[in-house]
Design a protein around this motif. Structure first.
Motif, PDB file in Angstrom:
ATOM      1  N   GLU A   1     -31.595  43.712  41.849  1.00  0.00           N
ATOM      2  CA  GLU A   1     -30.488  42.938  41.291  1.00  0.00           C
ATOM      3  C   GLU A   1     -29.717  42.197  42.371  1.00  0.00           C
ATOM      4  OE1 GLU A   1     -29.694  42.161  38.134  1.00  0.00           O
ATOM      5  OE2 GLU A   1     -31.646  43.067  37.779  1.00  0.00           O
ATOM      6  N   ALA A   2     -29.583  42.808  43.549  1.00  0.00           N
ATOM      7  CA  ALA A   2     -28.890  42.146  44.650  1.00  0.00           C
ATOM      8  C   ALA A   2     -29.700  40.970  45.181  1.00  0.00           C
ATOM      9  CB  ALA A   2     -28.623  43.152  45.773  1.00  0.00           C
ATOM     10  N   LEU A   3     -31.014  41.049  45.068  1.00  0.00           N
ATOM     11  CA  LEU A   3     -31.893  40.014  45.596  1.00  0.00           C
ATOM     12  C   LEU A   3     -32.086  38.855  44.616  1.00  0.00           C
ATOM     13  CD1 LEU A   3     -33.729  39.274  47.970  1.00  0.00           C
ATOM     14  CD2 LEU A   3     -35.557  40.609  46.885  1.00  0.00           C
ATOM     15  N   ARG A   4     -31.945  39.132  43.353  1.00  0.00           N
ATOM     16  CA  ARG A   4     -32.262  38.151  42.312  1.00  0.00           C
ATOM     17  C   ARG A   4     -31.577  36.795  42.510  1.00  0.00           C
ATOM     18  NH1 ARG A   4     -30.276  36.579  37.354  1.00  0.00           N
ATOM     19  NH2 ARG A   4     -31.852  36.048  35.777  1.00  0.00           N
ATOM     20  N   PRO A   5     -30.269  36.707  42.807  1.00  0.00           N
ATOM     21  CA  PRO A   5     -29.634  35.385  42.948  1.00  0.00           C
ATOM     22  C   PRO A   5     -30.240  34.533  44.059  1.00  0.00           C
ATOM     23  CG  PRO A   5     -27.973  37.098  42.706  1.00  0.00           C
ATOM     24  CD  PRO A   5     -29.273  37.799  42.914  1.00  0.00           C
ATOM     25  N   ALA A   6     -30.811  35.175  45.081  1.00  0.00           N
ATOM     26  CA  ALA A   6     -31.407  34.427  46.186  1.00  0.00           C
ATOM     27  C   ALA A   6     -32.792  33.877  45.826  1.00  0.00           C
ATOM     28  CB  ALA A   6     -31.515  35.315  47.422  1.00  0.00           C
ATOM     29  N   LEU A   7     -33.349  34.329  44.703  1.00  0.00           N
ATOM     30  CA  LEU A   7     -34.679  33.898  44.292  1.00  0.00           C
ATOM     31  C   LEU A   7     -34.659  32.926  43.117  1.00  0.00           C
ATOM     32  CD1 LEU A   7     -36.650  37.289  44.373  1.00  0.00           C
ATOM     33  CD2 LEU A   7     -36.166  35.729  46.249  1.00  0.00           C
ATOM     34  N   ALA A   8     -33.694  33.052  42.254  1.00  0.00           N
ATOM     35  CA  ALA A   8     -33.662  32.255  41.024  1.00  0.00           C
ATOM     36  C   ALA A   8     -33.651  30.760  41.339  1.00  0.00           C
ATOM     37  CB  ALA A   8     -32.450  32.631  40.190  1.00  0.00           C
ATOM     38  N   GLY A   9     -34.519  30.018  40.636  1.00  0.00           N
ATOM     39  CA  GLY A   9     -34.536  28.571  40.772  1.00  0.00           C
ATOM     40  C   GLY A   9     -35.301  28.048  41.974  1.00  0.00           C
ATOM     41  N   ARG A  10     -35.967  28.915  42.721  1.00  0.00           N
ATOM     42  CA  ARG A  10     -36.702  28.462  43.903  1.00  0.00           C
ATOM     43  C   ARG A  10     -38.139  28.103  43.532  1.00  0.00           C
ATOM     44  NH1 ARG A  10     -31.982  29.953  44.490  1.00  0.00           N
ATOM     45  NH2 ARG A  10     -31.017  30.224  46.548  1.00  0.00           N
ATOM     46  N   ASP A  11     -38.730  27.272  44.364  1.00  0.00           N
ATOM     47  CA  ASP A  11     -40.116  26.874  44.143  1.00  0.00           C
ATOM     48  C   ASP A  11     -41.092  27.907  44.685  1.00  0.00           C
ATOM     49  OD1 ASP A  11     -39.693  24.174  42.977  1.00  0.00           O
ATOM     50  OD2 ASP A  11     -38.767  23.785  44.934  1.00  0.00           O
ATOM     51  N   ALA A  12     -40.686  28.643  45.710  1.00  0.00           N
ATOM     52  CA  ALA A  12     -41.571  29.647  46.302  1.00  0.00           C
ATOM     53  C   ALA A  12     -40.754  30.632  47.117  1.00  0.00           C
ATOM     54  CB  ALA A  12     -42.633  28.990  47.190  1.00  0.00           C
ATOM     55  N   VAL A  13     -41.317  31.826  47.244  1.00  0.00           N
ATOM     56  CA  VAL A  13     -40.760  32.865  48.113  1.00  0.00           C
ATOM     57  C   VAL A  13     -41.790  33.150  49.193  1.00  0.00           C
ATOM     58  CG1 VAL A  13     -39.946  35.251  48.255  1.00  0.00           C
ATOM     59  CG2 VAL A  13     -39.447  33.881  46.218  1.00  0.00           C
ATOM     60  N   LEU A  14     -41.339  33.157  50.447  1.00  0.00           N
ATOM     61  CA  LEU A  14     -42.212  33.467  51.575  1.00  0.00           C
ATOM     62  C   LEU A  14     -41.660  34.691  52.286  1.00  0.00           C
ATOM     63  CD1 LEU A  14     -41.860  30.093  51.400  1.00  0.00           C
ATOM     64  CD2 LEU A  14     -43.707  30.263  53.044  1.00  0.00           C
ATOM     65  N   SER A  15     -42.518  35.668  52.504  1.00  0.00           N
ATOM     66  CA  SER A  15     -42.060  36.938  53.075  1.00  0.00           C
ATOM     67  C   SER A  15     -42.696  37.209  54.428  1.00  0.00           C
ATOM     68  CB  SER A  15     -42.399  38.085  52.121  1.00  0.00           C
ATOM     69  OG  SER A  15     -42.105  39.329  52.729  1.00  0.00           O
ATOM     70  N   GLY A  16     -41.829  37.477  55.394  1.00  0.00           N
ATOM     71  CA  GLY A  16     -42.266  37.943  56.704  1.00  0.00           C
ATOM     72  C   GLY A  16     -42.004  39.419  56.880  1.00  0.00           C
ATOM     73  N   LEU A  17     -41.734  40.110  55.784  1.00  0.00           N
ATOM     74  CA  LEU A  17     -41.432  41.538  55.840  1.00  0.00           C
ATOM     75  C   LEU A  17     -42.660  42.325  56.272  1.00  0.00           C
ATOM     76  CD1 LEU A  17     -39.518  41.854  52.445  1.00  0.00           C
ATOM     77  CD2 LEU A  17     -38.483  41.915  54.730  1.00  0.00           C
ATOM     78  N   GLY A  18     -42.437  43.342  57.062  1.00  0.00           N
ATOM     79  CA  GLY A  18     -43.545  44.186  57.465  1.00  0.00           C
ATOM     80  C   GLY A  18     -43.147  45.144  58.557  1.00  0.00           C
ATOM     81  N   PRO A  19     -43.953  46.156  58.795  1.00  0.00           N
ATOM     82  CA  PRO A  19     -43.651  47.149  59.828  1.00  0.00           C
ATOM     83  C   PRO A  19     -43.855  46.571  61.224  1.00  0.00           C
ATOM     84  CG  PRO A  19     -45.796  47.595  58.871  1.00  0.00           C
ATOM     85  CD  PRO A  19     -45.206  46.469  58.077  1.00  0.00           C
ATOM     86  N   ARG A  20     -42.973  46.928  62.147  1.00  0.00           N
ATOM     87  CA  ARG A  20     -43.124  46.495  63.541  1.00  0.00           C
ATOM     88  C   ARG A  20     -44.007  47.460  64.314  1.00  0.00           C
ATOM     89  NH1 ARG A  20     -38.475  42.948  65.043  1.00  0.00           N
ATOM     90  NH2 ARG A  20     -37.288  42.605  63.122  1.00  0.00           N
TER      91      ARG A  20
END
Length: 210
Positions: free
Chosen positions: A55-74
């Motif tokens: 729910e905290a993340l949803r506003p940052a995603l709504a209405g976007r054309d794409a999501v790109l993630s660099g998330l991962g373990p170091r």
């Protein structure tokens, strides 16, 4: 395009942000600590959000054309973070209208080239054994994404380097470039941005390397 970048303060994430802005895109960078993002720009919106809360993340995603993630373990100590945080992103995307999702994985998660030489097979096996918890995490992440309804692309680089962007690298959809041992983080970001509108990469793993 309007893009959201997760893991925007990481090595690949900040390159995605920088190159996307240079290309004229509008970028929402999701971070835990805005002070760690060295990139600025008139089309950049930096959002502090809890990546464990859809729910905290949803506003940052709504209405976007794409999501790109660099998330991962170091490293081994971070094993589990990629699958856990990506599940949050998928849950948030399910309640928005955004469907295109590109994320970073790693070359050992995908198939090896059938014509790899003995040295490359040995290196791949040795690295996979040492970093098994990391790659198990990424495999779980990819499995979750493959079961989802999003139009995903998993980008699988080999050993990462800190080098300027060149835009010159090899990619194999559904496989991996023969003898591909290195690639710069900036070129991984370049590849991800280039694949956003490449239909042939949807619901595919893509190996990238020099």
């Amino acid at each position: 395009m309007k893009l959201t970048v997760l893991g925007a303060t990481g090595g690949i994430g900040k390159e995605i942000v920088r190159q996307a802005l240079d290309a004229g895109h509008e970028v929402t960078a999701v971070v835990r600590d805005p002070a760690r993002l060295p990139v600025t720009g008139a089309r950049l919106d930096v959002v502090r959000a809890d990546l464990t809360d859809p729910e905290a993340l949803r506003p940052a995603l709504a209405g976007r054309d794409a999501v790109l993630s660099g998330l991962g373990p170091r490293g081994r100590g971070d094993a589990g973070i990629a699958a856990r945080l990506t599940r949050t992103a998928l849950a948030a995307m399910e309640s928005t209208d955004v469907r295109r999702f590109l994320l970073v994985s790693a070359s050992p998660v995908g198939p090896a080239p059938a014509d790899d030489g003995p040295l490359d097979r040995f290196m791949r096996s040795a690295v996979s054994a040492v970093l098994r918890p990391v790659y198990d995490d990424l495999r779980e992440m990819e499995a979750d994404v493959a079961r989802s309804a999003v139009d995903w692309t998993s980008v699988r680089p080999p050993r990462l380097q800190d080098k300027p962007v060149t835009g010159v690298y090899r990619k194999v959809i559904g496989g991996f470039p023969r003898a591909g041992r290195f690639i710069g983080r900036a070129d991984v970001a370049h590849a991800m941005l280039a694949m956003i509108e490449e239909a042939g990469t949807v619901k595919q793993g893509v190996g990238v390397a020099y």
